[in-house]
Design a protein around this motif. Structure first.
Motif, short mmCIF file in Angstrom:
data_model
loop_
_atom_site.label_atom_id
_atom_site.label_comp_id
_atom_site.label_asym_id
_atom_site.label_seq_id
_atom_site.Cartn_x
_atom_site.Cartn_y
_atom_site.Cartn_z
N ILE A 137 0.86 -1.19 0.00
CA ILE A 137 0.00 0.00 0.00
C ILE A 137 0.89 1.23 0.00
N ARG A 138 0.49 2.23 -0.80
CA ARG A 138 1.19 3.52 -0.75
C ARG A 138 0.12 4.61 -0.69
N VAL A 139 0.19 5.46 0.32
CA VAL A 139 -0.76 6.57 0.43
C VAL A 139 0.03 7.86 0.54
N LEU A 195 2.37 -6.28 11.30
CA LEU A 195 3.47 -5.34 11.06
C LEU A 195 4.59 -5.64 12.05
N GLU A 196 5.83 -5.77 11.50
CA GLU A 196 6.97 -6.02 12.39
C GLU A 196 7.38 -4.75 13.12
N ARG A 197 7.40 -3.65 12.38
CA ARG A 197 7.71 -2.36 12.99
C ARG A 197 7.26 -1.27 12.04
N ILE A 198 7.29 -0.04 12.54
CA ILE A 198 6.94 1.10 11.70
C ILE A 198 8.12 2.08 11.77
N ASP A 199 8.78 2.33 10.63
CA ASP A 199 9.89 3.29 10.58
C ASP A 199 9.33 4.67 10.28
N ARG A 200 10.00 5.71 10.82
CA ARG A 200 9.49 7.05 10.55
C ARG A 200 10.58 8.07 10.38
N THR A 231 6.83 4.02 7.29
CA THR A 231 6.81 2.76 6.54
C THR A 231 6.52 1.60 7.48
N GLY A 232 5.45 0.90 7.21
CA GLY A 232 5.10 -0.29 7.97
C GLY A 232 5.80 -1.48 7.34
N ARG A 237 10.39 -5.93 4.60
CA ARG A 237 10.21 -4.99 3.49
C ARG A 237 9.04 -4.06 3.76
N GLY A 238 9.08 -2.90 3.08
CA GLY A 238 8.00 -1.93 3.24
C GLY A 238 6.69 -2.52 2.72
#
Ligand SMILES: NC(=O)c1ccc[n+]([C@@H]2O[C@H](COP(=O)([O-])OP(=O)(O)OC[C@H]3O[C@@H](n4cnc5c(N)ncnc54)[C@H](OP(=O)(O)O)[C@@H]3O)[C@@H](O)[C@H]2O)c1
Length: 313
Positions: A137-139, A195-200, A231-232, A237-238
């Motif tokens: 998904i890309r928003v 989700l493993e992690r969310i980068d910001r 990025t989730g 991977r994203g």
């Protein structure tokens, strides 16, 4: 529910609740109390109205006592606090307490607005209804920040010299827009992905010339906006990429208001809203239009993924 007359009280005398009051007072079927400021807290929260709208701050801990007061008075609660859209991402024990309290009282709680509430979650899921599967998904959302209060602009990261901006991000006083982890977890949970992690990341956009909002002057060289990338990550991977650009003069910045959702997979989908959803009128509408779906829902603290779409009524 659609025919039932509803009493709605509004806590927080800011732009969201003033707009919600105006929307509901144009409609028949609602008795509107407020908006109340801090001095009217008890009247707002403890009157046992059908619905209490809490539009004060973004943070779960800051609304916790208000939510408890309204739920224990037997009211359904809808709040614009971004963290409450998926409170489990911030504080699982407080989220569990809200859920349990709501169930015990036979009422429903919801954190909602445009973002979180629609642009990065409910609408993504609605679009994904036409996809065979969701690979990625890309928003991307570009927003006009010029009508936000200076309190909110400062918290977002607008009006700072470069060193102040860097320090604010480091120290956690500058947040950018809040709510991406909530939207991402709502979407991931609904489609059964962990989700493993969310980068910001947040990058400042500096003013090339002076800007002025209703209560803030921004000199050249100070921040007039920012770009956030969340990025989730799934399988290293994203999986969900969210890009948010906010600016007090988005057209001059080359990022006119626009919303774009891409649901990628075997059947790629590309949804564009132009101009993008208005952060003020759109958020207030989402709240006003969520009242009846909230009253009709099962008890507990829910997310927008568990409710039918919001609509006027
Ligand atoms: N989910 C979404 O899409 C969405 C959409 C819109 C807004 N929001 C969030 O909702 C909140 C309200 O937005 P807004 O645009 O209406 O803001 P606003 O115009 O700044 O108004 C907020 C009002 O709430 C009051 N307030 C602040 N903290 C309070 C507290 N702890 N207890 C009682 N009153 C308090 C403020 O009064 P004082 O002057 O006394 O502090 C102010 O009158 C913001 O945090 C915003 O980020 C979320």
């Amino acid at each position: 529910v659609s025919a039932e007359r509803l009493r709605v009280s509004l806590y927080g005398d800011g732009q969201v609740n003033r707009n919600v009051a105006a929307i509901l007072r144009r409609r028949s079927g609602y008795d509107v109390l407020g908006p109340y400021d801090r001095g009217g807290r008890d009247r707002a929260l403890r009157d046992g109205t059908d619905v209490v709208v809490i539009a004060t701050t973004s943070f779960l801990t800051e609304i916790a006592d208000d939510v408890r007061a309204a739920l224990t008075s037997g009211s359904n609660v809808i709040t614009t606090a971004e963290e409450a859209a998926f409170p489990w991402a911030v504080d699982a024990s407080l989220a569990g307490e809200f859920d349990e309290l709501a169930r015990r009282e036979g009422v429903t709680g919801l954190g909602c607005g445009l973002n979180p509430g629609l642009a990065f979650d409910a609408l993504v899921l609605t679009a994904a209804g036409a996809a065979w599967e969701v690979e990625r998904i890309r928003v991307q959302r570009s927003v006009d920040l010029s009508r936000f209060s200076s309190t909110i602009l400062r918290r977002l990261g607008v009006g700072y010299e470069p060193a102040e901006f860097a320090a604010g991000v480091r120290e956690g006083t500058i947040h950018g827009h809040i709510g991406f982890p909530q939207s991402m977890r709502i979407v991931a949970g609904a489609v059964g992905v962990e989700l493993e992690r969310i980068d910001r990341q947040i990058e400042p956009i500096y003013a090339r010339h002076a800007h002025a909002t209703a209560d803030m002057s921004i000199p050249p060289g100070a921040t007039a906006g920012f770009t956030q990338r969340y990025t989730g990550i799934v399988g290293g991977r994203g999986w969900y990429e969210a890009v948010f650009t906010g600016h007090v003069d988005p057209v001059a910045n080359g990022t006119p208001p626009r919303d774009q959702i891409d649901v990628l997979g075997t059947t790629p989908l590309h949804l564009v809203v132009e101009p993008g959803f208005d952060p003020q009128t759109g958020s207030s509408a989402m709240i006003a239009n969520s009242i009846r779906r909230l009253v009709a829902a099962r008890p507990g603290w829910l997310t927008v993924a568990e409710l039918p779409p919001a609509h006027p009524g």
